[in-house]
Design an enzyme around this catalytic site. Structure first.
Site, PDB file in Angstrom:
ATOM      1  N   ASP A  60      -0.149   5.113   0.819  1.00  0.00           N
ATOM      2  CA  ASP A  60      -0.408   6.093   1.882  1.00  0.00           C
ATOM      3  C   ASP A  60      -0.383   5.436   3.260  1.00  0.00           C
ATOM      4  O   ASP A  60      -1.204   4.564   3.549  1.00  0.00           O
ATOM      5  CB  ASP A  60      -1.790   6.737   1.687  1.00  0.00           C
ATOM      6  CG  ASP A  60      -1.912   7.514   0.380  1.00  0.00           C
ATOM      7  OD1 ASP A  60      -0.947   8.201   0.022  1.00  0.00           O
ATOM      8  OD2 ASP A  60      -2.977   7.454  -0.257  1.00  0.00           O
ATOM      9  N   ASN A  78      -3.627   9.699  -6.885  1.00  0.00           N
ATOM     10  CA  ASN A  78      -2.407  10.520  -6.874  1.00  0.00           C
ATOM     11  C   ASN A  78      -1.143   9.664  -6.779  1.00  0.00           C
ATOM     12  O   ASN A  78      -0.050  10.188  -6.568  1.00  0.00           O
ATOM     13  CB  ASN A  78      -2.445  11.484  -5.680  1.00  0.00           C
ATOM     14  CG  ASN A  78      -3.495  12.570  -5.848  1.00  0.00           C
ATOM     15  OD1 ASN A  78      -3.431  13.359  -6.794  1.00  0.00           O
ATOM     16  ND2 ASN A  78      -4.475  12.627  -4.959  1.00  0.00           N
ATOM     17  N   ASP A  95       0.873  -1.162   0.000  1.00  0.00           N
ATOM     18  CA  ASP A  95       0.000   0.000   0.000  1.00  0.00           C
ATOM     19  C   ASP A  95       0.925   1.231   0.000  1.00  0.00           C
ATOM     20  O   ASP A  95       2.103   1.140   0.363  1.00  0.00           O
ATOM     21  CB  ASP A  95      -0.878  -0.035   1.256  1.00  0.00           C
ATOM     22  CG  ASP A  95      -1.684   1.226   1.417  1.00  0.00           C
ATOM     23  OD1 ASP A  95      -2.351   1.635   0.450  1.00  0.00           O
ATOM     24  OD2 ASP A  95      -1.659   1.812   2.520  1.00  0.00           O
ATOM     25  N   ASP A 125      -1.652  -0.459   5.993  1.00  0.00           N
ATOM     26  CA  ASP A 125      -1.893   0.234   7.268  1.00  0.00           C
ATOM     27  C   ASP A 125      -3.392   0.381   7.554  1.00  0.00           C
ATOM     28  O   ASP A 125      -3.761   0.927   8.583  1.00  0.00           O
ATOM     29  CB  ASP A 125      -1.258   1.629   7.270  1.00  0.00           C
ATOM     30  CG  ASP A 125      -2.011   2.584   6.370  1.00  0.00           C
ATOM     31  OD1 ASP A 125      -2.325   2.202   5.222  1.00  0.00           O
ATOM     32  OD2 ASP A 125      -2.304   3.709   6.813  1.00  0.00           O
ATOM     33  N   SER A 130      -5.327   5.290  -4.290  1.00  0.00           N
ATOM     34  CA  SER A 130      -5.150   6.713  -4.623  1.00  0.00           C
ATOM     35  C   SER A 130      -4.971   6.991  -6.110  1.00  0.00           C
ATOM     36  O   SER A 130      -4.203   6.319  -6.798  1.00  0.00           O
ATOM     37  CB  SER A 130      -3.937   7.260  -3.870  1.00  0.00           C
ATOM     38  OG  SER A 130      -3.684   8.585  -4.287  1.00  0.00           O
ATOM     39  N   GLY A 162      -7.544   3.834   3.153  1.00  0.00           N
ATOM     40  CA  GLY A 162      -7.748   2.800   2.130  1.00  0.00           C
ATOM     41  C   GLY A 162      -8.971   3.010   1.249  1.00  0.00           C
ATOM     42  O   GLY A 162      -9.049   2.434   0.176  1.00  0.00           O
ATOM     43  N   ARG A 200     -11.763   8.616  -2.330  1.00  0.00           N
ATOM     44  CA  ARG A 200     -12.045  10.016  -1.992  1.00  0.00           C
ATOM     45  C   ARG A 200     -13.549  10.239  -1.818  1.00  0.00           C
ATOM     46  O   ARG A 200     -13.986  10.850  -0.844  1.00  0.00           O
ATOM     47  CB  ARG A 200     -11.505  10.907  -3.114  1.00  0.00           C
ATOM     48  CG  ARG A 200     -11.186  12.315  -2.699  1.00  0.00           C
ATOM     49  CD  ARG A 200     -10.636  13.079  -3.897  1.00  0.00           C
ATOM     50  NE  ARG A 200      -9.472  12.452  -4.505  1.00  0.00           N
ATOM     51  CZ  ARG A 200      -9.040  12.714  -5.741  1.00  0.00           C
ATOM     52  NH1 ARG A 200      -9.670  13.599  -6.491  1.00  0.00           N
ATOM     53  NH2 ARG A 200      -7.967  12.109  -6.223  1.00  0.00           N
TER      54      ARG A 200
HETATM   55  C1  BG6 Z   1      -5.827   5.788  -0.029  1.00  0.00           C
HETATM   56  C2  BG6 Z   1      -5.935   6.528   1.273  1.00  0.00           C
HETATM   57  O1  BG6 Z   1      -4.521   5.362  -0.212  1.00  0.00           O
HETATM   58  O2  BG6 Z   1      -6.209   6.613  -1.114  1.00  0.00           O
HETATM   59  C3  BG6 Z   1      -7.343   7.086   1.433  1.00  0.00           C
HETATM   60  O3  BG6 Z   1      -5.645   5.666   2.356  1.00  0.00           O
HETATM   61  C4  BG6 Z   1      -7.694   7.947   0.229  1.00  0.00           C
HETATM   62  O4  BG6 Z   1      -7.410   7.836   2.629  1.00  0.00           O
HETATM   63  C5  BG6 Z   1      -7.536   7.133  -1.049  1.00  0.00           C
HETATM   64  O5  BG6 Z   1      -9.040   8.430   0.329  1.00  0.00           O
HETATM   65  C6  BG6 Z   1      -7.814   7.952  -2.308  1.00  0.00           C
HETATM   66  O6  BG6 Z   1      -6.796   8.893  -2.439  1.00  0.00           O
HETATM   67  P1  BG6 Z   1      -6.770  10.048  -3.526  1.00  0.00           P
HETATM   68  O7  BG6 Z   1      -5.337  10.493  -3.544  1.00  0.00           O
HETATM   69  O8  BG6 Z   1      -7.207   9.456  -4.836  1.00  0.00           O
HETATM   70  O9  BG6 Z   1      -7.712  11.107  -3.055  1.00  0.00           O
HETATM   71 MG    MG Z   2      -2.827   3.164   3.495  1.00  0.00          MG
END
Ligand code: BG6
Ligand code: MG
Length: 220
Positions: free
Chosen positions: A11, A119, A9, A171, A117, A46, A49
């Site tokens: 984040d 991002n 993972d 996590d 994510s 996890g 958004r």
């Molecule tokens: C996960 C995070 O990795 O990504 C979450 O643990 C988050 O908290 C999710 O909401 C989506 O992330 P992003 O960067 O697409 O907003």
């Molecule tokens: Mg995580």
């Protein structure tokens, strides 16, 4: 354990962007007068958004929000969050994480990132981590986020490794559940390690080396 691949993972495992998610949601909630704290934030780990916003809105008692207003909120959260991300550098990856990942790869395991994510590519680029992994499966490539196993199954497919031969490092409780549903072995780090729901609980990141029985004395 018959493990051939490790799927990390992002984040809260490879980097502490979980803190930035919290700060961005906190700013947004405060502006809207919505109660938000670390305990609620824990449930956001996890999940996507959009789903995160729905969890935050459980504490909102104002007039119903339109889909457009919700979209505006998630977009604003992402702008705040990307502001934090844009400041990141390779120094935001600990030596412990970098060295451990390197050793695991050097020992012959296939490595991937499996993150909800959207991002992910940006974060890997800012922190110089991109080249450490054979494959990346992320929120831009899936339709269902954790606890659904989709992102991990995609990573295993990209790696051409059977799910039962993959170890997940997570996590988030949602991520451990996703790993189990994918039929993979799970290692909990940080927050999820407190729940005692994974096959392995990591006290420190380097514990992965013992789990995979990699000689920690090897210099890389
Ligand atoms: C996960 C995070 O990795 O990504 C979450 O643990 C988050 O908290 C999710 O909401 C989506 O992330 P992003 O960067 O697409 O907003
Ligand atoms: Mg995580």
């Amino acid at each position: 354990m018959g493990c051939e691949a490790v799927i990390f993972d992002l984040d809260g495992v490879l980097v502490h962007t979980d803190r930035f998610h919290y700060l961005a949601w906190k700013q947004l909630s405060d502006e809207r007068g919505i109660y938000f704290d670390e305990e609620i934030n824990r449930r956001l780990r996890g999940v996507s958004r959009d789903e995160s916003l729905e969890i935050i809105l459980e504490r909102y008692d104002g007039p119903a929000l339109t889909p457009e207003e919700k979209k505006e909120m998630t977009e604003k959260k992402n702008v705040i969050y990307r502001g934090f991300l844009s400041q990141m550098t390779p120094a935001d990856v600990t030596d412990e994480v970098r060295d451990t990942v390197r050793r695991i790869r050097k020992a012959g395991y296939r490595l991937a990132v499996g993150s909800s994510s959207k991002n992910t590519a940006f974060i890997l680029d800012k922190t110089g981590l991109t080249g450490y992994f054979d494959e990346v499966a992320d929120g831009t490539m899936i339709t269902k986020t954790k606890p659904d196993p989709e992102v991990f199954l995609l990573a295993a497919e990209q790696l051409a490794v059977r799910p039962e031969n993959c170890l997940i490092v997570e996590d988030a409780a949602a991520g451990i559940e996703a790993g189990k549903r994918a039929g993979m072995k799970t290692a909990a780090y940080g927050d999820a390690a407190k729940d005692r729901i994974a096959d392995y609980d990591l006290e420190q990141f380097t514990d992965l080396l013992q789990i995979l029985t990699i000689d920690t004395g090897v210099n890389v």
